[in-house]
Design a protein around this motif. Sequence first.
Motif, PDB file in Angstrom:
ATOM      1  N   GLU A 212      -3.472 -40.927 -37.078  1.00 24.52           N
ATOM      2  CA  GLU A 212      -2.701 -39.593 -37.027  1.00 24.52           C
ATOM      3  C   GLU A 212      -2.816 -38.636 -38.209  1.00 24.52           C
ATOM      4  O   GLU A 212      -3.189 -37.097 -38.016  1.00 24.52           O
ATOM      5  CB  GLU A 212      -0.957 -40.465 -37.636  1.00 24.52           C
ATOM      6  CG  GLU A 212      -0.206 -41.650 -36.342  1.00 24.52           C
ATOM      7  CD  GLU A 212       0.173 -40.435 -35.072  1.00 24.52           C
ATOM      8  OE1 GLU A 212       0.669 -39.434 -35.427  1.00 24.52           O
ATOM      9  OE2 GLU A 212      -0.115 -40.718 -33.668  1.00 24.52           O
TER      10      GLU A 212
ATOM     11  N   LEU B 276      -3.906 -33.186 -35.214  1.00 25.83           N
ATOM     12  CA  LEU B 276      -3.069 -33.992 -33.829  1.00 25.83           C
ATOM     13  C   LEU B 276      -2.811 -33.100 -32.593  1.00 25.83           C
ATOM     14  O   LEU B 276      -2.176 -32.702 -33.440  1.00 25.83           O
ATOM     15  CB  LEU B 276      -2.651 -35.197 -34.301  1.00 25.83           C
ATOM     16  CG  LEU B 276      -3.101 -36.709 -33.237  1.00 25.83           C
ATOM     17  CD1 LEU B 276      -4.142 -37.000 -32.926  1.00 25.83           C
ATOM     18  CD2 LEU B 276      -1.715 -37.592 -33.566  1.00 25.83           C
TER      19      LEU B 276
ATOM     20  N   ARG C 214      -1.264 -33.007 -29.089  1.00 23.05           N
ATOM     21  CA  ARG C 214      -0.944 -34.530 -28.344  1.00 23.05           C
ATOM     22  C   ARG C 214      -1.738 -34.128 -26.809  1.00 23.05           C
ATOM     23  O   ARG C 214      -1.809 -35.302 -26.231  1.00 23.05           O
ATOM     24  CB  ARG C 214       0.347 -34.070 -28.283  1.00 23.05           C
ATOM     25  CG  ARG C 214       1.517 -33.100 -28.154  1.00 23.05           C
ATOM     26  CD  ARG C 214       2.319 -32.617 -27.103  1.00 23.05           C
ATOM     27  NE  ARG C 214       2.998 -31.780 -26.734  1.00 23.05           N
ATOM     28  CZ  ARG C 214       3.089 -30.291 -27.550  1.00 23.05           C
ATOM     29  NH1 ARG C 214       3.075 -30.711 -28.861  1.00 23.05           N
ATOM     30  NH2 ARG C 214       3.457 -29.599 -26.555  1.00 23.05           N
TER      31      ARG C 214
END
Lengths: 134, 562
Positions: B405, B455, B457
């Motif tokens: 993450e 990040l 999704r």
Amino acid sequence: MTWKLYEIDRTAHDLVLEFRDREVLGESHKMRATIAYGLERFWGEHLRLSQKEKERDKSDFWKATWDALCKVMKDAGITVPNDSVNPRNTSEIKSMAAKLWDERVLTIEQRKVALAVLIEICDSLVWWTQRYKK
Amino acid sequence: MPADDYVPLMFQAQVEGRSQIQRLIPSQKADQQAYDWAKQWQKGCDKNNVPQFESHIQTRKYQFTWRMVTNSGQDAGVIRPVIGERGWAYFPGSSMKGAFLRACRQLCPADEVLLFCGGKDKDGELHPGMLRFHGGYPNDAEWLDNSLVDVVHPQEDWQSKNQGNHSAFIQISLHQPTFVFGISSSKTLTSEQWELVWKVWRTALEQGIGSRVSAGYGQIATHSGNKLVGFSLSGEGPASKLIDGQEEFRPNLFKAALRGHTRRLFNGITDEATADRITKLLWGGIGRGEDAIVGLLGISFNAPNLELEEWQSPVHRNNVVPIYETGDAVLDVLLMKSDLTSEQQDELKQFIIRLMKFAMLLGGFGKSWRRAYHPHFFPAYKRQLIGCHWEFTKRSYPLYIPFGEDLAAITKFLDTFHDKGKELSWLQKLEPQEKLTPGIREAWHQSNVQVWGRLARDKKDSLAIRWLHEPYQGAKSIKHSELTGWSSRNDLQPKTKIGRIWHRLYPRFHRTQNSDGRPIWKPTTQYAELLTIFPDDSTVSDDFLDFLGRKPYGFKQLWGNQ
């Protein structure tokens, strides 16, 4: 009719001696190969080379060989066109090129003879090059 | 028309006003003399009579994966193939012997080399070889239907230095030809010996034949002896157009990209002259005398399922561009010299792997490589086709950087990429860098570049892609700024400006283990959204970095000093 010496081999030898210190003798192989494409292509080469400063010596060698051809041909009674041409002047280039293909200026027979003589000169140039090249 | 106008271009003086096949006049598109010249050749070739070798000559057939050129050396200023019997393209027997001899020395003991190719024996005595090399011809007339005119466009200075000069030049090459090569022997050989002869010839071909082999020319599909490392990958993006508008996927773009990144990396490690030198040692370079170098590395690309299509803008109907989909393809990086120790080869291999991982992480390949592929990540944008997208395919999954993450693995990789670059000092002593050379825009150095990431999704979750087209905050925008650059704008000076920002969406992979402990790589729907920025002192750049500094939408700096 008597035997007339055109001294093509001597002409070639003189050319090689004249140019051997200018590091351009390698051009004689190219000259020999270029004859396959005829008179205009051969003649035009000195103009192309003259446009780059560092190839000026090569250009001079091609032009001197062309001049030598014209002289030998003249001795034989055939005038090969040899206008002085500015490489930047397209119309001068075109008019000289036109002469080389013009039946009224140079008949096909005469062109064939000129090419045969040019082959002879270049074969001799290559021969002498192989002896004088550093 | 006077007689001299009918003279084929080959027979005309190679000067302005007559034959000018080497001249490329971009505004004239297909109206270049090179096309006239190629047409004259195609028309003059006796296509109904495929050259056949005599019956005592053994032959084998090989297909080239992309273009192939055998420079005749005849027309200075033009690179074009040798023309053989009845106008057919020809690969000369003498060149064939040279390539064969090189491969033979690698594969066979000295006495066999002497037997096949001749030369001096141990006592200095000359022996003729048994083999006769008859050269190669295309196996049918198909090559005559393809575009032979091939524009070579070196852009290195334009891209990585200060938009220096770049000009394209014309080359005549054959597109994906299949050639039949002929070899005969003066003595009868056993069938085992013939097998060996053809094995040697295949090895010779695997090293590439003709000119520009390091850029992917003259390569067949396999590379057994000289492959340093292979990458399985697939890509989509805008294809190149030849000057006459015909589309083509040009594998030399890989070498250009890897070469460009090599230079960026070393410009961040050492002084400019040393960086230039290393780039040349690795990838080769032209120049006069000492300056001309055959590089250590070359590439070969094989994409058997490659497709070219057209993309048409739904809003600007006359905006039509060619696009490629390579399908599952293989990029091989080849070792062009055989005199390296195995340690050196291994170091070089590790270097190339890092370089390729870097290229896949932050850049793309080919046109528009600094942008993510808009049709994937911003499908609502329909004005232009922008960007490209490349992914490793299954066999190369382990090359994906598996990140968590926090994206820390990416930072770690970039540190390693920079630090390990210095280890190639056996290639060239690295001069310590006091400060970055001015004028080099994209030197890869902590003080010169910032990498930001978050990040995402899924593929719809790209935020930064919109900032290239819309304001990022309030009225603040980077669109058409020095930061993003612009292309083909008649209202701006210069018309095209290379930007200082790269944008990528890099797939996220999980690394897990199967029951017997072997690592498995699992794709996810997620991406690392990455921005690479080479800041200048402009307000636009400062404002944008301020904005990123407030960590919008999870963006954070992964590399470089603020």
